[in-house]
Enzyme design. Structure first.
Site, PDB file in Angstrom:
ATOM      1  N   GLY A 291       0.817  -1.200   0.000  1.00  0.00           N
ATOM      2  CA  GLY A 291       0.000   0.000   0.000  1.00  0.00           C
ATOM      3  C   GLY A 291       0.849   1.247   0.000  1.00  0.00           C
TER       4      GLY A 291
ATOM      5  CD  GLU B 133       3.257   4.099   4.565  1.00  0.00           C
ATOM      6  OE1 GLU B 133       4.417   4.107   5.022  1.00  0.00           O
ATOM      7  OE2 GLU B 133       2.625   3.050   4.368  1.00  0.00           O
TER       8      GLU B 133
END
Length: 847
Positions: A267, A303
Site C-alpha cells: 500500500g 506512512e
C-alpha cells in the site's frame, strides 16, 4: 586469489549471516545514471569508512549486480583492491592492511533494472517509471552498501536522468545541471538513515501541490492522473498536523513528498522524505466512497507516523520490526478517527485484533519478535507485527492512560533521535512515564505466539477467571502458557480494571452483566462457563458502545472458530444482535458471513440465499439500493455490504437488477458508477459473457488512466466463466507486457472459488512456474504453494507441496509457508466436519 578472497569472508565478513564490525560506514554517496526507457543502468558509490581494527579485508552487501568494475580503497590516494562476490556479500581485500581510522571505498558497477517490483525496478506501464522498494534488504541489489538497519548514516544521492522526466529522492534537490538532454540532479545530504529507507523515483510525473503543511510537500502522480489525487493532497496536511502535535516535535525531515506509482508491491512505503504509494490510492472525486476516504486517511497517516517511528528512530535489527509497524498501524487508525469520527473504518482496530488472535491460534504461528534469518529477512519476519502489535499497544495505552503513554513515546523519541533502538528501550521509556513494568506486560505477547482465552464463572462475589491459550479448531497445540491480561470490563455501572496474572484468579464484581473488553480494546478472547451469561450480554448489546458491540460480535465468531460454539448457535446469536446493534456492528456481522458461505455446498446454495434474503432483505429495504440525502458514511458502507451479500449469494432480484443496470452504465461511462458497486456488478455481468467481451475489457484496460477502473476491466475479463475464456485470461496474465498487478488481479479472479477451480489453479501454477518466478516479486514466490493448495483438499496440498518444495522449485520461505498451508487445509477439513452438519441443519429451515 578468488579462493583466498572467499575464505576471508568467514574471517572478516559476517557473523551469523550479518556483517561484522571490522569497518563501519559513516556516510555514503550514490551516483546513478538512469532512464526508464533503458533496461540497464550504471553507477558508482563512495562510502566513507571507519576502520575499527587492523584488517586486510572487509565485507559489505552487493547482490545480483551484473557487473562490478573498479574497486578502490584508501584515503587521499585510493589504491585498487581485489573483490569477490558470494551471494549477497562483496568482500574487498587489499595487499596491505588498513589501519584503524578513516578510509574511503569507491566502487563502479552496472546492472539490469529489475522488472518484478523489488529493488530498483522499472514498471511495465505504457509510460515506464523507475521506482525503488528496498525494504527489507533490496538496497544491496541496486548498489553496494552496508544493508542492515543498524548502519544508519547520511546519504548523498546524485542521479543523471533524461531532462524531460521528474526525478525525486529523499532530500530536496540541491543542484541540477543540464547536459546533452540529461540532467544531473544532486540532492542534499540526508540526516542519518538506514539503507532500506533510501528512495528514488524517475518518470513522467505530474505535480499536485499540497497546502498547509509544516514542511514542503507535493503529491506526484503518473502523467494525466492529477485529478485523482485530490483526496490525498487534502489529507496530508490534516494528518501531518495531528502527528506533529501528538509527538510534540516538528517533522524530522526538510520535506515530505508522496510519489504515486503504477506498480508497487504494498500500500505504501515510508521512505525518508519520499513516501511511495500504490496507484490504487488514486480515486476519482466523483467515485469517492467513505471507505475510500478512510483508507486514504489511514494509509497517509500510517506512512507519516513512520517519519518518527521507524525513520527518526529505527529498530536495531529486523526482529524488532514491530517497533515500526505496530506503532504506525495504531497511529494510523488514531489519526483516521480524529479526522473522520464517523468513518466506517474507525473501529478497524477491534476486527484486526480478533483476526490476529485467530491467526495466533494456529500451531504454525510464530512470535511477533521472532528470529530473523539474515539470508531471508522478508519471509522470516512476522506479519502479526502489524495487527497484534497494534492491539497490545492499544491495550497498554488504555491501561496506563493516554498522557503517560504519550509522555513515554516522546521520551523514547528524544533519547534515540536519528539512531537505533530496541524493544527494551521502548519498555523503559513507557515504564518511567507510567510507573508500571511495561516490559513484564508486553514481552509475553511479543516473544511467544498465542492469545489468552479467559473463561468467566460467576461466584458469590464476582467471577472466577480461568486462563488458557486460545486454539483454532483443527490446530493441535499443547501450550500451558499464561499471559498478564490487563482486563478492563464494562458493566452497567461503568468500567472496572483488573490485572489477571495467573492461570486462575478471582475478581470482585457485582453486576448483572459484564463485557470483558471495554471500548473493544485488548488482546484476549473470552467466554462464560454458563451460556446464560452470554445470552444476557447479547440481550443488552444496545447499551454497549459501537466498538464494544463489534467486540461482542467478533468474540462470538472467535468462539465458533475455536470450536466452543457451533455455527448454528452463532447464526442465532447474530440474528438477535442484528436487530439491536449499531450499523458498524451490523457490518461486522456481515463480515462473518464468509465463515458460513465456506460451508455451503451446491445443495445448500438455494437455502443459503433464502436465509440471506430473510435475514437482511428488510435491512436493505430500509437502507435503500440507491444513495439518498440521509446517507451517513456508515449507512453507505452498510449498503455496500448488503448489496454484495444479497447479490453475490442471496439471489436478490432487486440487487441483481441494480448490478445489471450498473454494469451497463459503467461500460458507457465508468465515472458514473462508484467502484464499490461497479466491481461486483461487472464481475456478475461478465460471467455471462464471451471471448469478445474479454478482448473489449483488455482494450479498455490498456487505455484507462484511472487505476481502479483499469483493475475493474481486468477482473471483469478474468470473470468470464467458460473454460476456454479462463485459459485465455491466464495466458493474457503471463504476457511480458502485463504488470504484476494485472497478473495478480487475473489470478485472484480466475481462481477465486478454490473448491471448483483448485485443481485447475495448481495445474496452471506448475506449468507456468518459470514464467511466474521471473515475473513476480521474490516475497510472493513462497506463497504460491498456498494458491495451488487453496481449499480443503489434503491430496491437492500434497501435490502442491511436492512441486513447490522440490529442490528445483523451492525458494527461501517455501518450507515454512507449506507448513502453514498444511495446517490451514487440515483445519478446513475438520471445520467442515464439525460445523457443516449444524449449518446444514440451520439452513434446512429455509428450503
Amino acid at each position: 586469489m578468488l579462493t583466498t578472497l572467499l575464505a576471508s569472508l568467514a574471517l572478516a565478513g559476517t557473523t551469523d549471516g550479518r556483517l561484522s564490525n571490522t569497518v563501519r560506514p559513516t556516510s555514503q554517496t550514490v551516483r546513478l545514471t538512469l532512464d526508464p526507457r533503458d533496461t540497464r543502468y550504471h553507477g558508482s558509490v563512495t562510502i566513507e569508512l571507519e576502520v575499527l581494527e587492523k584488517t586486510t579485508s572487509f565485507t559489505l552487501h552487493a547482490e545480483d549486480l551484473s557487473e562490478i568494475g573498479a574497486v578502490r580503497v584508501g584515503g587521499k590516494k585510493p589504491v585498487a583492491a581485489e573483490h569477490a562476490v558470494d551471494g549477497p556479500f562483496l568482500t574487498v581485500t587489499l595487499a596491505k592492511p588498513l589501519k584503524p581510522g578513516r578510509a574511503t571505498l569507491d566502487i563502479e558497477f552496472e546492472n539490469d533494472l529489475q522488472t518484478n517490483i523489488a529493488g530498483l525496478y522499472k514498471t511495465a506501464e505504457k509510460d515506464a517509471y523507475i521506482v525503488t522498494q528496498f525494504e527489507a534488504d533490496d538496497a544491496r541489489t541496486a548498489f553496494p552498501c552496508f544493508d542492515e538497519p543498524s548502519y544508519k548514516i547520511p546519504w548523498t544521492i546524485e542521479l543523471t536522468t533524461p531532462t524531460d522526466l521528474v526525478t525525486l529522492s529523499n532530500m530536496p534537490e540541491a543542484t541540477a545541471t543540464q547536459r546533452a538532454g540529461r540532467t544531473i540532479h544532486t540532492f542534499a545530504t540526508s540526516p542519518p538513515m538506514s539503507s532500506y529507507l533510501v528512495a528514488l523515483v524517475v518518470g513522467p510525473f505530474d505535480a499536485v501541490p499540497v497546502e498547509g503543511t509544516s514542511v514542503p510537500s507535493t503529491v506526484w502522480v503518473p502523467k494525466g492522473t492529477a485529478p485523482l489525487a485530490a483526496e490525498i493532497a487534502a489529507q496530508v496536511p490534516v494528518h501531518m498536523g495531528f502527528l506533529v502535535d501528538w509527538f510534540g516535535s516538528p517533522l524530522p525531515y526538510p520535506k515530505l513528498d508522496f510519489a504515486i506509482v503504477p506498480e508497487f508491491a504494498y500500500g505504501g512505503m515510508e521512505n525518508v522524505g519520499l513516501v511511495v504509494l500504490t496507484d490504487g490510492m488514486l480515486v476519482s472525486p466523483t467515485a469517492m466512497t467513505p471507505q475510500d476516504r478512510g483508507t486514504v486517511a489511514e494509509v497517509v497517516a500510517h506512512e507519516i507516523a513512520h517519519m518518527w517511528f521507524g525513520d527518526l528512530v529505527t529498530m536495531a535489527w529486523w526482529d524488532d520490526l514491530w517497533l515500526n509497524e505496530s506503532f504506525a498501524s495504531w497511529m494510523g487508525l488514531k489519526a483516521r478517527a480524529a479526522a473522520f469520527p464517523d468513518n466506517p473504518g474507525r473501529y478497524s482496530y477491534v476486527r484486526r485484533a480478533f483476526r490476529a488472535m485467530s491467526a495466533d491460534g494456529r500451531a504454525t504461528m510464530r512470535p511477533v519478535r521472532t528470529v530473523v534469518d539474515p539470508a531471508n529477512v522478508y519471509n522470516t519476519t512476522n506479519g502479526l507485527a502489524y495487527p497484534k502489535g497494534q492491539a497490545v499497544l492499544g491495550a497498554t495505552e488504555q491501561w496506563i492512560g493516554e498522557e503517560a503513554f504519550r509522555k513515554g513515546i516522546r521520551s523514547y523519541m528524544d533519547a534515540h533521535r536519528f539512531g537505533n533502538a530496541t524493544a527494551a528501550d521502548l519498555f523503559a521509556a513507557l515504564s518511567d512515564a507510567s510507573g508500571e513494568d511495561i516490559g513484564a506486560l508486553l514481552v509475553p505477547y511479543l516473544d511467544r505466539p498465542g492469545a489468552p482465552l479467559l473463561t468467566f464463572e460467576r461466584t458469590a462475589t464476582g467471577f472466577h477467571v480461568r486462563q488458557q491459550r486460545y486454539v483454532k479448531l483443527g490446530s493441535a497445540i499443547e501450550d500451558d502458557a499464561v499471559w498478564p491480561v490487563p482486563l478492563v470490563v464494562r458493566t452497567p455501572a461503568g468500567v472496572q480494571r483488573f490485572l489477571i496474572e495467573g492461570r486462575e484468579a478471582d475478581i470482585a464484581l457485582d453486576a448483572p452483566w459484564m463485557l470483558p473488553m471495554a471500548d473493544g480494546v485488548g488482546y484476549h478472547v473470552w467466554t462464560f462457563a454458563d451460556p446464560a451469561e452470554l445470552d444476557a450480554l447479547v440481550a443488552v448489546a444496545g447499551e454497549l458502545s459501537e466498538a464494544e458491540q463489534i467486540a461482542l460480535v467478533q468474540d462470538i465468531a472467535a468462539l465458533t472458530g475455536g470450536g466452543a460454539l457451533d455455527l448454528g448457535r452463532q447464526l442465532e446469536l447474530f440474528g438477535t444482535l442484528a436487530g439491536t446493534v449499531s450499523v458498524p456492528a451490523q457490518r461486522s456481522i456481515l463480515g462473518e458471513l464468509g465463515s458460513v458461505e465456506d460451508l455451503v455446498d451446491t445443495d445448500l446454495e438455494a437455502p443459503f440465499a433464502a436465509y440471506l434474503r430473510a435475514a437482511w432483505g428488510d435491512r436493505l429495504e430500509e437502507v435503500g439500493l440507491h444513495p439518498t440525502d440521509a446517507d451517513t458514511p456508515q449507512r453507505v458502507a452498510l449498503r455496500e455490504g448488503l448489496v454484495y451479500w444479497l447479490g453475490e449469494h442471496g439471489e436478490h432480484a432487486a440487487v441483481l437488477g441494480l448490478w445489471d443496470e450498473a454494469a451497463r452504465a459503467f461500460l458507457s461511462d465508468p465515472a458514473s458508477v462508484s467502484a464499490s458497486i461497479a466491481g461486483p456488478a461487472m464481475r456478475s455481468y461478465a460471467r455471462k459473457q464471451d471471448a469478445a467481451f474479454q478482448d473489449r475489457m483488455w482494450a479498455l484496460a490498456r487505455d484507462a488512466d484511472d487505476p481502479r477502473i483499469q483493475a475493474i476491466y481486468v477482473m471483469a475479463a478474468a470473470s468470464v466463466e467458460g473454460e476456454a475464456e479462463r485459459a485465455r485470461a491466464l495466458d493474457w496474465a503471463l504476457a511480458e507486457e502485463r504488470t504484476v498487478d494485472e497478473t495478480f488481479e487475473t489470478m485472484g479472479s480466475v481462481f477465486e472459488d478454490a473448491d471448483r477451480h483448485g485443481d485447475e489453479a495448481l495445474a496452471w501454477l506448475t506449468t507456468s512456474y518459470d514464467t511466474l518466478k521471473a515475473k513476480l516479486p521474490p516475497q510472493a514466490l513462497p506463497h504460491l504453494v498456498g494458491v495451488g493448495a487453496a481449499g480443503c483438499d489434503p491430496e491437492r496440498f500434497a501435490r502442491a507441496k511436492a512441486f513447490f518444495l522440490a529442490p528445483e522449485h523451492a525458494v527461501p520461505g517455501s518450507e515454512r509457508v507449506a507448513k502453514e498451508v498444511e495446517e490451514r487445509v487440515n483445519a478446513c477439513v475438520e471445520r467442515r466436519a464439525t460445523h457443516g452438519p449444524t449449518v446444514k441443519a440451520f439452513l434446512e429451515g429455509y428450503r
